[in-house]
Design a protein around this motif. Structure first.
Motif, PDB file in Angstrom:
ATOM      1  N   GLU A 259      -3.006   3.554   1.226  1.00  0.00           N
ATOM      2  CA  GLU A 259      -4.151   2.658   1.029  1.00  0.00           C
ATOM      3  C   GLU A 259      -5.266   3.368   0.267  1.00  0.00           C
ATOM      4  O   GLU A 259      -5.882   2.790  -0.638  1.00  0.00           O
ATOM      5  CB  GLU A 259      -4.663   2.167   2.373  1.00  0.00           C
TER       6      GLU A 259
ATOM      7  N   LEU B 147      -2.951  -5.350   5.099  1.00  0.00           N
ATOM      8  CA  LEU B 147      -3.186  -3.963   5.505  1.00  0.00           C
ATOM      9  C   LEU B 147      -1.950  -3.465   6.236  1.00  0.00           C
ATOM     10  O   LEU B 147      -1.823  -3.574   7.465  1.00  0.00           O
ATOM     11  CB  LEU B 147      -4.431  -3.880   6.384  1.00  0.00           C
TER      12      LEU B 147
ATOM     13  N   GLN C  15       0.802  -1.217   0.000  1.00  0.00           N
ATOM     14  CA  GLN C  15       0.000   0.000   0.000  1.00  0.00           C
ATOM     15  C   GLN C  15       0.841   1.277   0.000  1.00  0.00           C
ATOM     16  O   GLN C  15       0.505   2.235  -0.697  1.00  0.00           O
ATOM     17  CB  GLN C  15      -0.929  -0.014   1.227  1.00  0.00           C
TER      18      GLN C  15
ATOM     19  N   CYS D 252      -2.980  -6.096  -3.243  1.00  0.00           N
ATOM     20  CA  CYS D 252      -2.917  -5.934  -1.788  1.00  0.00           C
ATOM     21  C   CYS D 252      -2.691  -7.300  -1.149  1.00  0.00           C
ATOM     22  O   CYS D 252      -3.504  -8.216  -1.324  1.00  0.00           O
ATOM     23  CB  CYS D 252      -4.202  -5.309  -1.260  1.00  0.00           C
TER      24      CYS D 252
END
Length: 401
Positions: free
Chosen positions: A166, A147, A122, A144
């Motif tokens: 992101e 996270l 990200q 992706c």
């Protein structure tokens, strides 16, 4: 004249050949890949994913340029498994490594003018505006694998910057890809985009007898195995505490080391103290890692944050009983197969899982091994990953045309 008469069909043939070549190049476009450490892969799930995927696309005639960080890929590597490897220097620090290397990659990409640029992670997506501004016809892909802003190694200011990355990753690429259903739901719920789902794959594992790994003084099927970067979100401290909470018949081997998290690694070693039953094996690759997988009694992953962990897939391909924390990516992989699970951070529940592993008979381990290998072979294939990515690349090129 005869010269004129012969020149016309010759010029026409050249035009037709260039037209065919142009169409062919559109079917097998030039793809530039950046945002990760590079290939050949040593440690790192993204690196393994990219090596396996792009080697397969290169074998199908694609021109692939992968940008590698000079401290990760040895000097002299220019091609690997048919993929062009462009090593670039970067500021090798915790906060600058990824973004600075991606910036240099994009400067080079502006010179070579590929058809597709594919970014991973990200944070590097902060630089997508440069691609959209200076190469408006290039198709931008983003995959992706997790996270990143949630990783505990980042201070709050760095986490906020990655969170902005992101946002860019959701708004600016032409094609979005995720490796798990959980990530697909996240992007859909938070940004209203519907990413393509392409899970990771795994190769059929070879069972390797002990040789190199004998230096750790281990016995086959007499140790539990953890493999991964030693970073806080892996919660390796829970595993060590659960293991040491009572006497064990088996040992614990921790494969991995710091990823800009030296303080955390020292904390883990302090928790283990002088217990000889806990082995810190450092990073292991190739045959040595294969030996440790092949001869382990079980694989343990107590992580609180994952995309789709390749280490868990590799453990299943080696036929290991797996103990996993109850997070969606683990459940996605292990659905339909026997495994042990526990709530994230629950040391007592993890300790009880280790008790159960201690008592398993060889016949139980062998039976699970056969089922685990079939499970991953049927559901997780690098060839299928390459097929799906190729379909998207072809679709993007048609949109250019």
């Amino acid at each position: 004249s005869d010269i004129t008469q012969s020149a016309i069909p010759f010029a026409l043939s050249l035009y037709l050949e260039s037209f065919v070549a142009s169409k062919s190049s559109k079917r097998t476009p030039h793809v530039a890949v950046t945002g990760f450490r590079g290939i050949p892969a040593t440690w790192g799930g993204i690196e393994r994913q990219c090596e396996e995927t792009y080697a397969r696309l290169a074998s199908r005639g694609y021109q692939i340029t992968v940008y590698a960080r000079s401290h990760y890929v040895p000097g002299g590597v220019r091609f690997h498994r048919g993929v062009e490897v462009k090593r670039l220097w970067t500021l090798n620090t915790k906060y600058t490594e990824a973004i600075f290397h991606t910036f240099l990659s994009i400067l080079h990409i502006l010179l070579i003018r590929p058809d597709i640029v594919h970014l991973y992670s990200q944070g590097p997506c902060l630089l997508i505006p440069l691609l959209r501004l200076f190469m408006p016809r290039v198709k931008v892909f983003f995959t992706c694998v997790g996270l990143d802003w949630r990783r505990k190694k980042w201070p709050s200011w760095a986490s906020r910057i990655i969170r902005l990355g992101e946002f860019f990753s959701a708004r600016l690429p032409h094609f979005h890809i995720v490796v798990s259903r959980d990530l697909q739901d996240y992007y859909r719920d938070h940004y209203g985009v519907n990413p393509y789902y392409i899970p990771n794959g795994v190769v059929s594992a070879e069972q390797i007898p002990f040789r190199e790994a004998l230096r750790f003084q281990l016995q086959p099927k007499a140790y539990f195995l953890f493999v991964g970067r030693l970073v806080p979100e892996k919660r390796v401290e829970d595993l060590i505490e659960a293991f040491l909470s009572r006497p064990r018949r088996n040992r614990l081997v921790i494969v991995g080391d710091s990823a800009g998290t030296g303080d955390y690694v020292e904390r883990l070693k302090a928790i283990a103290g002088d217990a000889s039953s806990v082995v810190f094996a450092g990073y292991q690759y190739g045959r040595s890692l294969g030996e440790l997988y092949s001869n382990s009694r079980a694989f343990i992953t107590p992580s609180e944050l994952e995309g789709m962990p390749l280490t868990l897939l590799e453990a299943l391909s080696h036929g290991l009983v797996c103990v996993a924390s109850e997070i969606p990516p683990h459940r996605e992989i292990l659905q339909g197969i026997m495994h042990l699970s526990f709530p994230v951070g629950c040391v007592d529940a993890l300790s009880r899982c280790l008790d159960e592993l201690d008592g398993m008979e060889p016949a139980q381990l062998d039976d699970h091994g056969r089922k685990a290998r079939r499970h991953v072979a049927d559901r997780f294939s690098w060839d299928l990953v390459a097929d799906r990515l190729e379909d998207l690349y072809i679709l993007s090129v048609r949109k250019i045309s």
